[in-house]
Enzyme design. Structure first.
Site, PDB file in Angstrom:
ATOM      1  N   HIS A 175     -21.537 -16.526  38.800  1.00 17.03           N
ATOM      2  CA  HIS A 175     -22.700 -16.852  37.975  1.00 17.03           C
ATOM      3  C   HIS A 175     -22.894 -16.258  36.831  1.00 17.03           C
ATOM      4  O   HIS A 175     -23.068 -16.828  35.683  1.00 17.03           O
ATOM      5  CB  HIS A 175     -24.087 -17.104  38.921  1.00 17.03           C
ATOM      6  CG  HIS A 175     -25.199 -17.588  38.299  1.00 17.03           C
ATOM      7  ND1 HIS A 175     -25.846 -18.561  38.381  1.00 17.03           N
ATOM      8  CD2 HIS A 175     -26.119 -16.720  37.414  1.00 17.03           C
ATOM      9  CE1 HIS A 175     -26.999 -18.817  37.712  1.00 17.03           C
ATOM     10  NE2 HIS A 175     -27.136 -17.877  37.232  1.00 17.03           N
ATOM     11  N   GLU A 176     -23.183 -14.837  36.992  1.00 21.91           N
ATOM     12  CA  GLU A 176     -23.600 -13.910  35.937  1.00 21.91           C
ATOM     13  C   GLU A 176     -22.379 -14.001  34.881  1.00 21.91           C
ATOM     14  O   GLU A 176     -22.625 -13.879  33.575  1.00 21.91           O
ATOM     15  CB  GLU A 176     -23.825 -12.356  36.416  1.00 21.91           C
ATOM     16  CG  GLU A 176     -25.004 -12.361  37.520  1.00 21.91           C
ATOM     17  CD  GLU A 176     -26.330 -12.956  36.904  1.00 21.91           C
ATOM     18  OE1 GLU A 176     -26.283 -13.245  35.726  1.00 21.91           O
ATOM     19  OE2 GLU A 176     -27.116 -13.397  37.623  1.00 21.91           O
ATOM     20  N   HIS A 222     -22.370 -16.848  32.590  1.00 21.26           N
ATOM     21  CA  HIS A 222     -23.299 -16.663  31.327  1.00 21.26           C
ATOM     22  C   HIS A 222     -22.672 -16.177  30.234  1.00 21.26           C
ATOM     23  O   HIS A 222     -22.733 -16.523  29.021  1.00 21.26           O
ATOM     24  CB  HIS A 222     -24.497 -15.864  31.844  1.00 21.26           C
ATOM     25  CG  HIS A 222     -25.427 -16.642  32.695  1.00 21.26           C
ATOM     26  ND1 HIS A 222     -26.195 -17.740  32.200  1.00 21.26           N
ATOM     27  CD2 HIS A 222     -26.218 -16.367  33.753  1.00 21.26           C
ATOM     28  CE1 HIS A 222     -27.048 -18.143  32.847  1.00 21.26           C
ATOM     29  NE2 HIS A 222     -27.298 -17.291  34.043  1.00 21.26           N
ATOM     30  N   GLU A 240     -28.011 -22.214  33.021  1.00 21.10           N
ATOM     31  CA  GLU A 240     -27.998 -22.044  34.482  1.00 21.10           C
ATOM     32  C   GLU A 240     -27.488 -22.901  35.364  1.00 21.10           C
ATOM     33  O   GLU A 240     -26.638 -22.702  36.132  1.00 21.10           O
ATOM     34  CB  GLU A 240     -29.618 -22.013  34.624  1.00 21.10           C
ATOM     35  CG  GLU A 240     -30.506 -20.879  33.990  1.00 21.10           C
ATOM     36  CD  GLU A 240     -29.957 -19.348  34.508  1.00 21.10           C
ATOM     37  OE1 GLU A 240     -29.433 -19.422  35.883  1.00 21.10           O
ATOM     38  OE2 GLU A 240     -30.265 -18.569  33.898  1.00 21.10           O
ATOM     39  N   HIS A 277     -34.972 -22.086  34.893  1.00 25.76           N
ATOM     40  CA  HIS A 277     -34.605 -22.185  36.300  1.00 25.76           C
ATOM     41  C   HIS A 277     -34.902 -23.240  37.198  1.00 25.76           C
ATOM     42  O   HIS A 277     -34.439 -23.606  38.160  1.00 25.76           O
ATOM     43  CB  HIS A 277     -34.929 -20.718  36.963  1.00 25.76           C
ATOM     44  CG  HIS A 277     -34.239 -19.396  36.096  1.00 25.76           C
ATOM     45  ND1 HIS A 277     -34.886 -18.889  35.022  1.00 25.76           N
ATOM     46  CD2 HIS A 277     -33.250 -18.789  36.329  1.00 25.76           C
ATOM     47  CE1 HIS A 277     -34.267 -17.928  34.567  1.00 25.76           C
ATOM     48  NE2 HIS A 277     -33.140 -17.847  35.385  1.00 25.76           N
TER      49      HIS A 277
END
Length: 910
Positions: free
Chosen positions: A401-402, A405, A425, A494
């Site tokens: 996920h990170e 980004h 997100e 989010h």
């Protein structure tokens, strides 16, 4: 950012609605005829928003010889009637050619040499040489920009205004401000702004960096949203770094070792051997070097680490502590994510150019446990967890996920606000989970496949651990989009992400997973631009699928997944509401003002344009008309008595003429009169009644606020107050002034006193000193011959009551008890001569985010009674303004934007 509790912090300022632009009437475009909707779900033409340039054109097969960049520019220039683009305003920012022979050229729009925020236009080509052809084009290009490109507000003032987004004084004192230069905020004619990144100094300031765009000619914040980084501020290293982010410069050689993961299991790790014979977590086996640092329980600043230690050991076998802090998992998982993007999608690293991949583990928030993770623009930062959560690097899906980004930032660059940020997100959620299920061999039919971060919790089931971060929750826009304003979670980035990621996950479960991954990655890398919303994301995925050869049946399956989640054009209109809309897409400052069947509101002619005042009838029958002059200044914080209006104006034609003023004008038109002017002190709480106008302004000699009164058209003069007394709010009605007064009492505690002042008598006629047990008194309001205010207890229960006192000082009564089931949640209050309207609920209630928990408006008779819901609208309800009787106007976020709406009477039970 990966948020476990999904409890985003409020930002303190509104976001210009660049992400919810209304549709402009496009000029006729020369494009291929669209196939029938039932045969091809890929749109052939999508009109632009607030621009004559189309957002997407597909189905092209037009010759474009030459280099991709030259061919793309020539194609746009050759069709001015189709694209309405001036090629001279475009600068190439990326040109990539894939292994399949397709090229994408990404242009950035400039206006007078200044970049336009989020304005990128893309051209897609296939083939090469004389056989090269344009397949499709699209993105954001804003026509009609005429904003000046020279700032008039002093740079120091712009910086101070950006710093003001840190609301806590203590956090502001040590905050940092990074200046990124000038940018044009699009919409309408645009506005020149200065872009700053502001980072608070400690948790009291929110612990979150914010991107702030300050209008360089008005001196007002034009746009603010969360930064990508949620990493704690400050940098506390634990010794000099051993090696560098790449390792090569320090003479590090590739090696292999073992290290325990978080659970104590030995894992083979690719590491680096230093010249002194020791080893560190620097993996040099891939084109992109992977390096892992240990924050050792300290805070982590932005940028590549310079004073943190790379995870280090004297020999190739690392100690148990390496696993305990999550270093081994971070290092190994980063390699897995890199391999997924390279081997499966053909991308070489986060930046696509084999740039260094840097992780920092064992981070805290100013020494406090950090149960979160983030991408800060240069690296991943993983909290060490707490008594409930393991280190966040332990979860492969969180690492994916990170790192995704980082991929998003280096491709589409989606702005972290509103639907655009929610899509950022969502893409991070999708690829994080796709990487995990692929690497672990988890079938898509596994009930746990759609869970994100399900292995982070120290106790409990995976389902409970993932909570709302799951891609199989079947949320839809129409049923589940959380209606929060732009100052909450940057508009729900989010809170609303799983609506979009759920559609993407359904595509992966329906199509072959590899095909889905490639289609969605192409949509991200080749179609999405920084300001795209959910519907633009849908169109991007469909266009990418067409590029990659999906059949019509497969494309209809993709379209069906988006349909199932309510992601289709016009979804906001299908939500349903029991209020009537007066003004759509509020972007201005201050609450609405209403009286005598009229409303006054600060908004913009178009999103991104200068704030102006508009007025219109509450009962309908006429559209809004402009009240403030067209002088290039910002106008907001209005008040009205139904006959005239008063407000605050900011701006100037040069650095020496920039000022803040209180202005007034008849609602029927006529000249604008200036009541007050200051080069530095912002007045507030402007009120108007009959021929009287009152407001607050700072007295710099004592650093306290004073009440200014203009009586019967005369000049505004300050009213005397006892030494050391401050004024927190002002109210005015029918020749009577009211305010909330504050001073320091004998015991050193603040004393509050709602106060009534007779203009005719020139003296205070009532002052209700609140007992010391009350921690806070809200703004006071005059109505129905009484002064109404809120009191919040200071005994730890934080109960808020509504009270009223007679204007002659004869007594106080309770309107709403703080112990009741529908007691106010804060000091938000408005009142007519018959009823009091207030807010119940907060943006987060009982740790759970839902539309039901968002603030709602309740109403009770002025004399007291049973409260009723004003409206059954499902989203957040803010900034109410009472008119006559039971009618209320407010700002409603149900549709995922801020609209000015009205109801004539309470809805009752909902």
């Amino acid at each position: 950012m990966h948020q476990r509790s999904r409890t985003p912090k409020a930002l303190g300022a509104g976001l210009a609605a660049v992400l919810s632009l209304g549709l402009a009437a496009p000029a006729a475009l020369a494009v291929p005829a669209a196939p029938a909707a039932d045969t091809d779900p890929v749109p052939t033409l999508v009109d632009g928003q607030e621009t004559a340039t189309p957002q997407l054109v597909t189905g092209l097969h037009e010759s474009a010889p030459g280099s991709p960049a030259d061919a793309a520019r020539a194609h746009l220039a050759a069709h001015p009637e189709r694209y309405r683009i001036d090629p001279g305003q475009l600068t190439e920012v990326a040109a990539e050619r894939g292994a399949d022979g397709r090229s994408t050229v990404r242009f950035q729009q400039y206006h007078g040499g200044v970049p336009v925020l989020g304005a990128q236009y893309l051209v897609h080509l296939t083939g090469e040489g004389a056989g090269q052809r344009v397949e499709s084009v699209g993105g954001k290009y804003f026509t009609g920009l005429t904003a000046p490109t020279t700032a008039t507000v002093p740079a120091a003032v712009l910086r101070d205004l950006a710093l003001g987004e840190v609301k806590d004084p203590g956090a502001r004192a040590g905050a940092t401000v990074e200046d990124h230069g000038a940018v044009v905020v699009p919409g309408g004619t645009g506005r020149l702004a200065r872009h700053f990144t502001v980072r608070a100094a400690d948790p009291a300031g929110g612990g979150q960096a914010r991107e702030v765009y300050v209008d360089a000619n008005l001196g007002v914040v034009a746009l603010v949203h969360d930064s990508r980084s949620s990493a704690p501020g400050g940098t506390t290293g634990t010794g000099a770094a051993k090696g560098t982010a790449t390792g090569a410069a320090a003479g590090v050689e590739p090696a292999t070792g073992t290290a325990p993961d978080f659970f104590g299991r030995p894992v083979k790790v690719d590491i680096g051997r230093l010249p002194d014979g020791s080893y560190q977590f620097s993996d040099l086996t891939r084109p992109a070097a992977v390096t892992t640092y240990d924050a050792a329980g300290g805070g982590v600043g932005r940028g590549l680490p310079t004073d943190l230690a790379v995870v280090h050991a004297p020999g190739p076998d690392f100690p148990a502590a390496t696993g305990t802090v999550g270093a081994t998992d971070a290092h190994v998982n980063a390699g897995i994510v890199y391999d997924f993007y390279r081997d499966r999608l053909g991308r070489d690293g986060l930046d696509g150019k084999a740039g260094p991949i840097v992780s920092v583990v064992n981070a805290t928030a100013w020494g406090e446990p950090l149960a979160n993770a983030s991408w800060d623009g240069t690296k991943m930062v993983y909290g060490g967890g707490d008594d409930k959560f393991r280190p966040f690097s332990v979860a492969l899906d969180v690492v994916g996920h990170e790192m995704t980004h980082g991929v998003v930032e280096n491709t589409a660059g989606l702005l972290m606000a509103g639907q655009t940020g929610a899509m950022d997100e969502a893409l991070a959620d999708y690829f994080g989970n796709a990487i995990e299920v692929t690497a672990r061999g988890i079938p898509m039919t596994d009930p746990k496949a759609g869970l994100l971060g399900e292995n982070l919790c120290r106790t409990g089931t995976p389902e409970a651990c993932a909570g709302s971060r799951r891609l199989d929750n079947h949320r839809t826009t129409v049923d589940d989009y959380l209606g929060v304003p732009t100052d909450v979670d940057s508009g729900g980035v989010h809170l609303n992400s799983t609506i979009f990621s759920g559609a993407l996950w359904d595509i992966r479960r329906t199509l072959d997973p590899l095909t889905a991954d490639r289609v969605i990655y192409r949509a991200l890398a080749a179609y999405l631009t920084p300001l795209d919303d959910f519907v633009a994301g849908r169109n991007a995925v469909l266009a990418a699928g067409q590029d990659l050869g999906l059949s019509r049946a497969q494309l209809r399956t993709v379209a069906g997944a988006f349909d199932a989640h309510g992601i289709r054009a016009g979804w906001q209109s299908r939500i349903g509401a029991d209020s009537r809309t007066l003004l759509r897409g509020i972007t201005g400052t201050g609450a609405p003002a209403v009286a005598a069947g009229r409303w006054v509101m600060a908004s913009a002619e178009r999103p991104g344009a200068t704030e102006a005042l508009y007025t219109g009838p509450i009962t309908g029958g006429g559209g809004p008309t402009r009240l403030s002059p067209e002088d290039g200044r910002a106008h907001g914080y209005p008040a009205t008595d139904g006959t005239s209006a008063a407000w605050i104006s900011l701006g100037g034609q040069g650095q020496d003429s920039w000022k803040m003023e209180v202005l007034t004008r008849s609602l029927a038109g006529g000249p604008v009169r200036t009541l007050y002017s200051s080069p530095s002190r912002l007045p507030a709480d402007v009120r108007v009644s009959g021929g009287d106008i009152a407001f607050r302004a700072s007295d710099p000699s004592v650093n306290l606020n004073r009440v200014f009164l203009s009586h019967d058209g005369g000049p505004a003069v300050p009213l005397p107050l006892p030494a050391g007394h401050d004024v927190l709010s002002v109210t005015l009605k029918d020749g009577v002034l009211g305010w909330t007064e504050r001073w320091v009492g004998d015991q050193g505690a603040d004393v509050y006193a709602p106060t009534v002042y007779s203009i005719a008598l020139g003296k205070v006629t009532a002052q209700y000193v609140v007992p010391a047990s009350k921690a806070k008194v809200g703004p006071a309001l005059l109505t129905g011959g009484r002064l109404v205010w809120t009191e919040t207890s200071g005994d730890g229960g934080r109960r808020t009551s509504i009270r009223s006192g007679a204007v002659d000082g004869s007594g106080v009564t309770d309107v709403v008890s703080g112990d009741g089931p529908n007691a106010p949640s804060n000091g938000t209050l408005t009142a007519s001569d018959r009823a009091v309207t207030y807010q119940v609920g907060t943006d987060e209630q009982r740790g759970e985010w839902s539309n039901a928990a968002l603030p709602k408006l309740w109403q009770v008779p002025l004399a007291g009674g049973t409260p009723e819901r004003v409206s059954c609208n499902r989203g957040g309800q803010y900034r109410p303004a009472a008119e006559q009787g039971t009618r209320v106007v407010w700002v409603d976020a149900t549709a995922g934007r801020s609209d000015l709406v009205v109801r004539d009477r309470p809805a009752g039970g909902c």
